[in-house]
Enzyme design. Structure first.
Site: not given
Ligand code: GLU
Length: 501
Positions: A268-272
Site C-alpha cells: 500500500s502506498k499509505r504504508m510507504g
C-alpha cells in the site's frame, strides 16, 4: 421521451462491437503504485494478445481525492512502460470523452432511466457520514425507498437536494462467473442500496464504471479483488439496463513483507511501499519492473512455465487469462533486484552508459575521467543504478585508507612485498610511452615476470594504491587507465609513502 430515446439509441449505436476491448481506469489520486501498474499491464496484455483495443479512462468523479499532477504521472508511467493506448483523453476515440468529469451530464440521464423503470429511487435523507457519497452506506431500511414515485419526482422538481440510489431486490441471489475466481453467488440481502448519483450530480464510482464500461464497449474488466464484493451490484445494474455483462477479471492482492515489522500485509502506498516512480528513483529499470510485476499473480503455462524473463512483446504473445492466480502474490524487493541486475547486464553497452551516466556523474565530476570506460566496468557489477556512485567515488578522490589493505594472503602480499612491488611499478609505469590498457597490462605482466612473482602479487598493491579500496569494479589495469598516468603515479607514490612510514 422520443428525443430521449433517440439520444440513448445514438449512444448505443456508437459502441464498437466484435473486438476485445479493455480499459485501464485509474483515479488520479497520486503516484502509480505497484498494484495499479499490474492492473494496467494485465489489461493491456489482454487487449494486445487478443488483437483488440486498449483504452485509458480517467476516473475523476471523486473530486475530493484528486491530486494535482496525478494524470500526468499516469500518462508518463504508461508511456515509460510501453503501455500504449488506442483510445483515451489525449488521443480521443469513438466513445469519448474519456475523462469521467467531462461525461457528467450523461450519468444523470442513465440514473433517471433507472428511476423510471423502478430500479433506482430518489433519496432525500440527510448525509449521516461525510464519506457516504463515496462509498454508499448501509441503512437498515431507507425510508425513501418506499416513497411514492410521483411525490418523489415533485420534490426533485422543487429543487430538494437528493441522491439516487440503486433499488436492490429484497429477495433472491445474483450469480456471476469471474474469469479468475470462477462462479460466485451472493444473496441480495447482503447488498446495500448503494448511491448511484451524488448530490452534486456526479456519479459514484459504482455507477460510473458500469455506464462507461457499457458505453465504451468494454469486454473484459480487469480490476483488484477488492471490487469482487461489488460485482453483484454491478450485475444488477447491467440487467436493469438490459445490457450484456462484461467478463470480470479480479486480481488478487499484492502482498509485501513489511521491512519494519516483518508482518506480511497488503502492499500500500499509505504504508510507504514504493510506487513505480520511486522504484525508478531507487535505480530500477522500467523494463525490469514491468517484467517482475507481470509475474505478481500470473504465470506462463506449459513449456514456458519455468521462464522468468519476458519482454513486453513476449508477454503479449504468451499472456493468457487462465494464468492469473487467485492467491495473493508477494512483492519481493530482492527478487526485483535480481531481475534488475539481469536487465542491466543485458542492456546494449551504449544504453547502459546512457542510463548510468547521471549516477556516474554524481560521484565523478572530473572531466578527465573517461565515463564510458567507467560504465563498462560497472555494467556487470551493479544491481541498481543507485549502487553506482559509492562504487566509483574513488575515481574522484582517493579515500583515506589504512596501510593494512596492502596485506593480502591470496595475492601473497604484505607490507614488505607491497613496498617492493610499488617501488618497481612506479618507474616502470612512468616510462611507459603509451597509456593504454594493453600497454599498462603488458608492462605490469612483464614486470611481474622479471621480478619472479605471481601477477597478483604485483597487481594487488598497485590496485590498492590506485583506488584506496579493497573492492573495486575492475582491476589494477583498468583503474590506472581511467585515472590517467599522472594521477596513477601520484597515488602510487602516496601508497608507497604509507608503506615506508
Ligand atoms: N478508478 C478505479 C480505481 O482506481 C478503477 C477500478 C476499475 O478498474 O474499475 O481503483
Amino acid at each position: 421521451m422520443s428525443l430521449d430515446k433517440q439520444w440513448f439509441d445514438e449512444m448505443e449505436a456508437r459502441i464498437p462491437k466484435g473486438e476485445i476491448r479493455t480499459r485501464f481506469a485509474p483515479s488520479p489520486t497520486g503516484y502509480m503504485h505497484v498494484g495499479n501498474l499490474r492492473t494496467a499491464l494485465y489489461t493491456y496484455l489482454i487487449a494486445r494478445h487478443g488483437g483488440g483495443k486498449f483504452l485509458l479512462r480517467i476516473e475523476d468523479t471523486d473530486q475530493g481525492r484528486l491530486v494535482e499532477g496525478a494524470v500526468e504521472v499516469i500518462y508518463a508511467t504508461m508511456r515509460k512502460c510501453g503501455l500504449t493506448w488506442d483510445e483515451g483523453p489525449d488521443v480521443g476515440g469513438p466513445v469519448g470523452p474519456y475523462i469521467q468529469s467531462k461525461r457528467r451530464t450523461l450519468y444523470g440521464r442513465y440514473a433517471k432511466r433507472l428511476v423510471e423503470t423502478g430500479h433506482a429511487y430518489y433519496c432525500f435523507c440527510e448525509k449521516e457520514h461525510p464519506e457516504e457519497d463515496v462509498d454508499g452506506f448501509d441503512r437498515e431500511e431507507d425510508p425513501c425507498r418506499a416513497l411514492d414515485p410521483k411525490l418523489a419526482q415533485a420534490r426533485v422538481e422543487a429543487g430538494e437536494p437528493h441522491v439516487i440510489r440503486q433499488r436492490i431486490p429484497r429477495q433472491g441471489q445474483t450469480t456471476f462467473c469471474d474469469g479468475v475466481y470462477g462462479q460466485i453467488t451472493v444473496d441480495h440481502a447482503e447488498l446495500d442500496d448503494q448511491i448511484l448519483l451524488k448530490r452534486d450530480g456526479l456519479p459514484t464510482y459504482n455507477f460510473a464504471n458500469v455506464v462507461d464500461d457499457h458505453l465504451m464497449g468494454i469486454t473484459h474488466v480487469v480490476r483488484g479483488a477488492e471490487y469482487l464484493s461489488s460485482a453483484p451490484k454491478y450485475n444488477l445494474l447491467y440487467q436493469a439496463f438490459g445490457w450484456d455483462v462484461p467478463t470480470y477479471i479480479h486480481c488478487a492482492s499484492v502482498m509485501i513483507n513489511d521491512p519494519d515489522t516483518g508482518v506480511v500485509r497488503k502492499m500500500s502506498k499509505r504504508m510507504g511501499d514504493p510506487s513505480y516512480e520511486e522504484l525508478l528513483a531507487q535505480g530500477y529499470l522500467s523494463q525490469a519492473v514491468v517484467n517482475y510485476v507481470s509475474l505478481l499473480g500470473w504465470a506462463p503455462h506449459g513449456e514456458l512455465a519455468e521462464q522468468e524473463f519476458f519482454t513486453l512483446a513476449e508477454l503479449i504473445d504468451v499472456f493468457e487469462i487462465d494464468g492469473i492466480s487467485k492467491s495473493p502474490s508477494a512483492f519481493d524487493m530482492d527478487k526485483l533486484t535480481y531481475f534488475n541486475a539481469s536487465y542491466l547486464r543485458a542492456l546494449p553497452p551504449q544504453e547502459f552508459y546512457q542510463a548510468a551516466l547521471p549516477y556516474i556523474r554524481q560521484a565523478v565530476t572530473c572531466p578527465d575521467r573517461p565515463t564510458q570506460e567507467i560504465a563498462a566496468l560497472l555494467q556487470a557489477r551493479c544491481e541498481r543504478l543507485t549502487d553506482i556512485p559509492e562504487k566509483i567515488d574513488f575515481f574522484e578522490t582517493l579515500p583515506d585508507y589504512e596501510a593494512g589493505l596492502f596485506i593480502n594472503k591470496k595475492s601473497k602480499t604484505d607490507s614488505v612485498v607491497s613496498r617492493a612491488m610499488l617501488e618497481a611499478a612506479i618507474p616502470m609505469l612512468s616510462t611507459l610511452s603509451e597509456w593504454s590498457n594493453e600497454a599498462i597490462h603488458q608492462g605490469l605482466i612483464s614486470l611481474a615476470q622479471s621480478l619472479e612473482v605471481k601477477n597478483a602479487t604485483l597487481m594487488w598493491p598497485v590496485r590498492i594504491a590506485a583506488s584506496g579500496r579493497a573492492v573495486t569494479p575492475g582491476g589494477a589495469v583498468e583503474i590506472c587507465h581511467i585515472l590517467g598516468k599522472e594521477e596513477t603515479l601520484r597515488r602510487l607514490e602516496l601508497g608507497l609513502n604509507k608503506l615506508i612510514e
